[in-house]
Design an enzyme around this catalytic site. Structure first.
Site, short mmCIF file in Angstrom:
data_model
loop_
_atom_site.label_atom_id
_atom_site.label_comp_id
_atom_site.label_asym_id
_atom_site.label_seq_id
_atom_site.Cartn_x
_atom_site.Cartn_y
_atom_site.Cartn_z
N ASN A 110 -8.29 -26.49 -31.36
CA ASN A 110 -8.93 -27.50 -32.19
C ASN A 110 -10.20 -27.99 -31.46
OD1 ASN A 110 -9.64 -30.19 -33.03
ND2 ASN A 110 -7.72 -30.31 -34.14
N GLY A 157 -5.90 -29.32 -29.02
CA GLY A 157 -7.31 -29.69 -28.93
C GLY A 157 -7.65 -30.52 -27.72
N HIS A 158 -7.21 -31.77 -27.73
CA HIS A 158 -7.71 -32.73 -26.76
C HIS A 158 -7.56 -32.30 -25.31
CE1 HIS A 158 -7.92 -36.50 -24.47
NE2 HIS A 158 -8.83 -36.82 -25.36
N HIS A 164 -0.12 -31.58 -31.63
CA HIS A 164 -0.50 -32.98 -31.36
C HIS A 164 0.01 -33.42 -29.99
CE1 HIS A 164 -2.10 -36.91 -32.05
NE2 HIS A 164 -2.66 -36.44 -33.14
N GLY A 165 -0.94 -33.73 -29.14
CA GLY A 165 -0.61 -34.29 -27.82
C GLY A 165 -0.09 -33.26 -26.82
N ASP A 216 -12.40 -30.32 -32.61
CA ASP A 216 -12.89 -31.61 -33.14
C ASP A 216 -13.59 -32.44 -32.06
OD1 ASP A 216 -11.62 -30.90 -35.47
OD2 ASP A 216 -10.05 -32.43 -35.33
N HIS A 217 -13.01 -32.41 -30.85
CA HIS A 217 -13.54 -33.35 -29.85
C HIS A 217 -14.83 -32.89 -29.19
CE1 HIS A 217 -10.52 -36.11 -30.77
NE2 HIS A 217 -9.53 -35.29 -30.45
N ARG A 257 -16.02 -38.77 -38.80
CA ARG A 257 -16.23 -39.37 -37.48
C ARG A 257 -16.54 -38.34 -36.40
NH1 ARG A 257 -10.27 -41.61 -35.98
NH2 ARG A 257 -10.68 -42.79 -37.87
N HIS A 258 -16.03 -37.11 -36.59
CA HIS A 258 -16.39 -36.09 -35.59
C HIS A 258 -16.97 -34.84 -36.28
CE1 HIS A 258 -12.23 -35.07 -36.52
NE2 HIS A 258 -11.68 -35.83 -35.60
N GLU A 272 -8.04 -28.49 -41.32
CA GLU A 272 -7.16 -29.66 -41.46
C GLU A 272 -7.83 -30.64 -42.38
OE1 GLU A 272 -6.11 -31.71 -37.90
OE2 GLU A 272 -5.16 -29.94 -37.08
N THR A 294 -4.67 -38.69 -35.77
CA THR A 294 -3.58 -38.60 -36.73
C THR A 294 -2.31 -39.16 -36.09
OG1 THR A 294 -4.64 -36.56 -37.41
CG2 THR A 294 -2.52 -37.04 -38.40
N GLU A 322 3.66 -27.70 -39.76
CA GLU A 322 3.29 -27.95 -38.37
C GLU A 322 4.07 -29.19 -37.96
OE1 GLU A 322 -0.89 -27.99 -37.25
OE2 GLU A 322 -0.42 -29.44 -35.66
N ARG A 357 -12.68 -35.11 -41.39
CA ARG A 357 -12.11 -36.38 -41.86
C ARG A 357 -12.98 -36.98 -42.94
NH1 ARG A 357 -8.15 -38.67 -37.98
NH2 ARG A 357 -8.24 -40.46 -39.35
N HIS A 370 -10.80 -30.44 -38.19
CA HIS A 370 -10.35 -31.46 -39.14
C HIS A 370 -11.59 -32.20 -39.65
CE1 HIS A 370 -7.65 -35.31 -39.77
NE2 HIS A 370 -8.24 -34.92 -40.87
#
Ligand code: PXP
Length: 241
Positions: free
Chosen positions: A7, A213-214, A191-192, A9-10, A49-50, A70, A101, A151, A45, A43
Site C-alpha cells: 500500500n 503499507g505503513h 492493517h497494522g 498511500d503514505h 487526504r493522501h 480501496e 481505517t 480482508e 479517500r 485507497h
C-alpha cells in the site's frame, strides 16, 4: 503461496504534507514491484487526504502487477472504479475524522445492498474484497454479498496493549480464517502489520495476500523502498501456503 501487496498511500501522505510534487506514489509503486510486490494498493479517500485521482490514473497506466483499489461504497467511488478498471476493489468503511481505517466494514443486514453495489464491478471482471473484522457473523454476511475475498482487519491484533490481548485478537483472526475458508472465501490480511507482528501468521495456511503499507513506507525512509519491500516480501515468501 501467500504474497505481499504494498500500500503506497503514505508516500502520498508525505507529498500532501507540502501539497507539492514529491515523493510520487507512482514511482514508489514501480519500485515496490521491482522489489517483489505482487500488487499495489491505493485507497482513494473521499476527502483526498493522501492519494489523489491522478495517482490512481498514473498507477493504473504503469502497474505491471495488480492494482487493488480501496474505496468506500459510494456512487462516486464506484464510478471511479469502473473507469479505472483495477484488478480488485476492496470496500472499506470511511469516517472523515479518523486517522486511518479504524475497523471493518459492517456487512450484516447489508448483504443485498453490497451485492447490488458490487454487481457492475463483477460484470466488468473486477474482483471484490470486503475489509471486515474477524467476526463469524460478518464473514457470513460478506459471503452472502457475493464477494470473492475478505480482508480480515488485523489492526486490533497489531494494536493490542499486552500479550494476553494480542493472543485473544490473534485467535479471533485464526478462527475467522478457518471460517471464511470453509465457506470458500479467499482471505487476505491487513492493517497494522509490521516486520515483527506478521510472524504470527508464518504457519497459518489459507492466506492469499498480505496488505501492508505503513511499516514498509516507514522503513523505506531509513533503508530505501527497494530494501524495505524486499525484506517484507522475503519474510512472507517463507510463510506456509
Ligand atoms: N488494508 C486496509 C483495508 C487498509 O485500509 C489499510 C490502511 O490503509 C491497510 C490494509 C494497510 O494498513 P497499514 O498501512 O497499517 O499497513
Amino acid at each position: 503461496m501467500p504474497v505481499l501487496c504494498v500500500n503506497v498511500d503514505h508516500v502520498a501522505t508525505l507529498r500532501q504534507a507540502r501539497m507539492g510534487i514529491e515523493p510520487e506514489p507512482v514511482t514508489a509503486a514501480y519500485m515496490a514491484e521491482l522489489a517483489g510486490a505482487a500488487g499495489i494498493i491505493m485507497h482513494l479517500r473521499e476527502d483526498r487526504r493522501h492519494v489523489q485521482d491522478r495517482d490512481i490514473e498514473l498507477v493504473r497506466k504503469t502497474c505491471n502487477t495488480r492494482l487493488h483499489f480501496e474505496m468506500a461504497a459510494t456512487p462516486e467511488m464506484q464510478s471511479i472504479a469502473m473507469d479505472t478498471d483495477p484488478e480488485t476493489v476492496c470496500l472499506v468503511p470511511e469516517k472523515r475524522e479518523e486517522l486511518t481505517t479504524e475497523g471493518g466494514l459492517n456487512c450484516i443486514d447489508r448483504e443485498e445492498e453490497l451485492a447490488e453495489f458490487l454487481a457492475p464491478l463483477h460484470e466488468k471482471g473486477i474482483r471484490s474484497s470486503l475489509f471486515i473484522d474477524a467476526d463469524t457473523a460478518q464473514i457470513d454476511a460478506a459471503h452472502a454479498s457475493g464477494a470473492e475475498f475478505i480482508e480480515i482487519h488485523t489492526g486490533h491484533y497489531a494494536d493490542a496493549k499486552d500479550i494476553r490481548e494480542r493472543h485473544v485478537e490473534l485467535e479471533k483472526i485464526l478462527e475467522g480464517i478457518r471460517h471464511a475458508r470453509a465457506l470458500g472465501l479467499k482471505v487476505n490480511l491487513g492493517h497494522g502489520l509490521n516486520y515483527r507482528n506478521v510472524m504470527a501468521f508464518k504457519n497459518v495456511p489459507g492466506i492469499s495476500e498480505y496488505s501492508i503499507g505503513h511499516s514498509i513506507i516507514a522503513r523505506s525512509i531509513y533503508v530505501g523502498i527497494d530494501r524495505a519491500v524486499r525484506d517484507m516480501a522475503e519474510i512472507i515468501r517463507t510463510f506456509k501456503d
